[in-house]
Design an enzyme around this catalytic site. Structure first.
Site, PDB file in Angstrom:
ATOM      1  N   VAL A  88       7.160   2.171  -9.708  1.00 55.82           N
ATOM      2  CA  VAL A  88       7.289   2.988  -8.476  1.00 55.82           C
ATOM      3  C   VAL A  88       6.333   3.801  -8.594  1.00 55.82           C
ATOM      4  O   VAL A  88       6.368   4.727  -9.529  1.00 55.82           O
ATOM      5  CB  VAL A  88       8.694   3.367  -8.248  1.00 55.82           C
ATOM      6  CG1 VAL A  88       8.865   3.517  -7.071  1.00 55.82           C
ATOM      7  CG2 VAL A  88       9.641   2.307  -8.724  1.00 55.82           C
ATOM      8  N   HIS A  95      10.625   7.934  -0.130  1.00 52.81           N
ATOM      9  CA  HIS A  95      11.100   6.604  -0.491  1.00 52.81           C
ATOM     10  C   HIS A  95      11.029   6.238  -2.032  1.00 52.81           C
ATOM     11  O   HIS A  95      11.836   5.714  -2.562  1.00 52.81           O
ATOM     12  CB  HIS A  95      10.056   5.511  -0.110  1.00 52.81           C
ATOM     13  CG  HIS A  95      10.463   4.254   0.298  1.00 52.81           C
ATOM     14  ND1 HIS A  95      10.724   3.978   1.689  1.00 52.81           N
ATOM     15  CD2 HIS A  95      10.442   2.959  -0.309  1.00 52.81           C
ATOM     16  CE1 HIS A  95      11.290   2.638   1.748  1.00 52.81           C
ATOM     17  NE2 HIS A  95      10.980   1.924   0.631  1.00 52.81           N
ATOM     18  N   ARG A 134       0.040   3.250 -18.956  1.00 52.74           N
ATOM     19  CA  ARG A 134       1.127   2.918 -19.633  1.00 52.74           C
ATOM     20  C   ARG A 134       1.475   1.362 -19.593  1.00 52.74           C
ATOM     21  O   ARG A 134       2.494   0.801 -20.089  1.00 52.74           O
ATOM     22  CB  ARG A 134       2.562   3.708 -18.939  1.00 52.74           C
ATOM     23  CG  ARG A 134       2.264   5.221 -19.322  1.00 52.74           C
ATOM     24  CD  ARG A 134       3.296   6.100 -18.387  1.00 52.74           C
ATOM     25  NE  ARG A 134       3.230   7.603 -18.786  1.00 52.74           N
ATOM     26  CZ  ARG A 134       1.930   8.140 -18.635  1.00 52.74           C
ATOM     27  NH1 ARG A 134       0.941   7.824 -17.969  1.00 52.74           N
ATOM     28  NH2 ARG A 134       1.950   9.462 -19.113  1.00 52.74           N
TER      29      ARG A 134
HETATM   30  C1  DLZ Z   1       8.430  -0.018   0.023  1.00 51.92           C
HETATM   31  C2  DLZ Z   1       8.029   0.172  -1.211  1.00 51.92           C
HETATM   32  C3  DLZ Z   1       7.226   1.311  -1.672  1.00 51.92           C
HETATM   33  C4  DLZ Z   1       6.776   2.211  -0.535  1.00 51.92           C
HETATM   34  N1  DLZ Z   1       6.702   1.522  -2.889  1.00 51.92           N
HETATM   35  C5  DLZ Z   1       7.149   0.760  -3.930  1.00 51.92           C
HETATM   36  C6  DLZ Z   1       6.553   1.014  -5.209  1.00 51.92           C
HETATM   37  O1  DLZ Z   1       5.672   1.768  -5.632  1.00 51.92           O
HETATM   38  N2  DLZ Z   1       6.999  -0.041  -6.158  1.00 51.92           N
HETATM   39  C7  DLZ Z   1       7.869  -1.161  -5.886  1.00 51.92           C
HETATM   40  O2  DLZ Z   1       8.177  -1.752  -6.885  1.00 51.92           O
HETATM   41  N3  DLZ Z   1       8.229  -1.226  -4.649  1.00 51.92           N
HETATM   42  C8  DLZ Z   1       7.965  -0.551  -3.589  1.00 51.92           C
HETATM   43  N4  DLZ Z   1       8.287  -0.800  -2.423  1.00 51.92           N
HETATM   44  C9  DLZ Z   1       9.275  -1.881  -2.201  1.00 51.92           C
HETATM   45  C10 DLZ Z   1      10.620  -1.736  -2.463  1.00 51.92           C
HETATM   46  O3  DLZ Z   1      10.974  -1.646  -3.834  1.00 51.92           O
HETATM   47  C11 DLZ Z   1      11.554  -2.806  -1.865  1.00 51.92           C
HETATM   48  O4  DLZ Z   1      10.954  -4.052  -2.316  1.00 51.92           O
HETATM   49  C12 DLZ Z   1      11.454  -2.791  -0.341  1.00 51.92           C
HETATM   50  O5  DLZ Z   1      12.046  -1.608   0.052  1.00 51.92           O
HETATM   51  C13 DLZ Z   1      12.401  -3.821   0.174  1.00 51.92           C
HETATM   52  O6  DLZ Z   1      13.599  -3.766  -0.296  1.00 51.92           O
END
Ligand code: DLZ
Length: 160
Positions: A88, A95, A134
């Site tokens: 993430v 978010h 990483r």
């Molecule tokens: C929507 C979203 C965003 C903005 N960023 C990431 C991220 O950096 N890494 C990740 O694994 N997932 C991201 N997602 C998607 C959310 O995890 C999820 O799949 C959506 O909100 C649908 O539930």
């Protein structure tokens, strides 16, 4: 600030994984990072004796879906441990906080619900470079660390 090399450990301190069954659930967001985490984790499990047929790999769309993907593995397969891999990256909105909170709490809950190790291999970084560092870069690979943690937690469980 010094950062731990995520791939560095004492090989002899890790028990054999020969009889252990693992599930991996990997988020498809930031695939250049998460697929490298998965590669590291699988290589490390095999290095410690895990058999190819005892490793189940599944993908979910994003990190928010990791806890449910991991729960599916626990419910519908006979894996002993689930390694959860995602990345993430901080954006302009909040978010990031909601996803990180949901995933970390979700994974913690699964550990206690199933009495099995669910390993938190999710990178939560400010930018892509920190994540790549990483995921096999200059700070090692968090997938390696997650695999070692899964093996050690299963050995701990078996010691009781
Ligand atoms: C929507 C979203 C965003 C903005 N960023 C990431 C991220 O950096 N890494 C990740 O694994 N997932 C991201 N997602 C998607 C959310 O995890 C999820 O799949 C959506 O909100 C649908 O539930």
């Amino acid at each position: 600030m010094a950062t731990k090399d995520l791939s560095q450990y004492d090989f002899n301190s890790v028990p054999s994984a020969e009889s252990m069954k693992f599930g991996l659930v990997v988020a498809e967001w930031n695939p250049e990072v998460t697929f490298a985490l998965a590669e590291g984790a699988i290589e490390t499990l095999k290095r410690h004796g895990a058999k190819e047929e005892n490793i189940i790999l599944k993908h979910v769309p994003g990190s928010f879906e990791l806890p449910l993907g991991a729960q599916f593995l626990a419910e519908f397969t006979d894996v002993d441990s689930v390694i959860v891999l995602g990345c993430v990256i901080q954006g302009e909105t909040r978010h990031f906080d909601y996803i990180c909170e949901g995933v970390s709490q979700g994974i913690k809950d699964l550990n206690l619900k199933y009495n099995k190790p669910f390993i938190f291999g999710v990178l939560t970084t400010d930018n892509q470079q920190q994540a790549l560092d990483r995921a096999g870069g200059k700070h090692g690979n968090k997938g390696d660390e997650a695999a070692i943690t899964a093996i050690k937690m299963l050995a701990l469980k078996h010691s009781f």
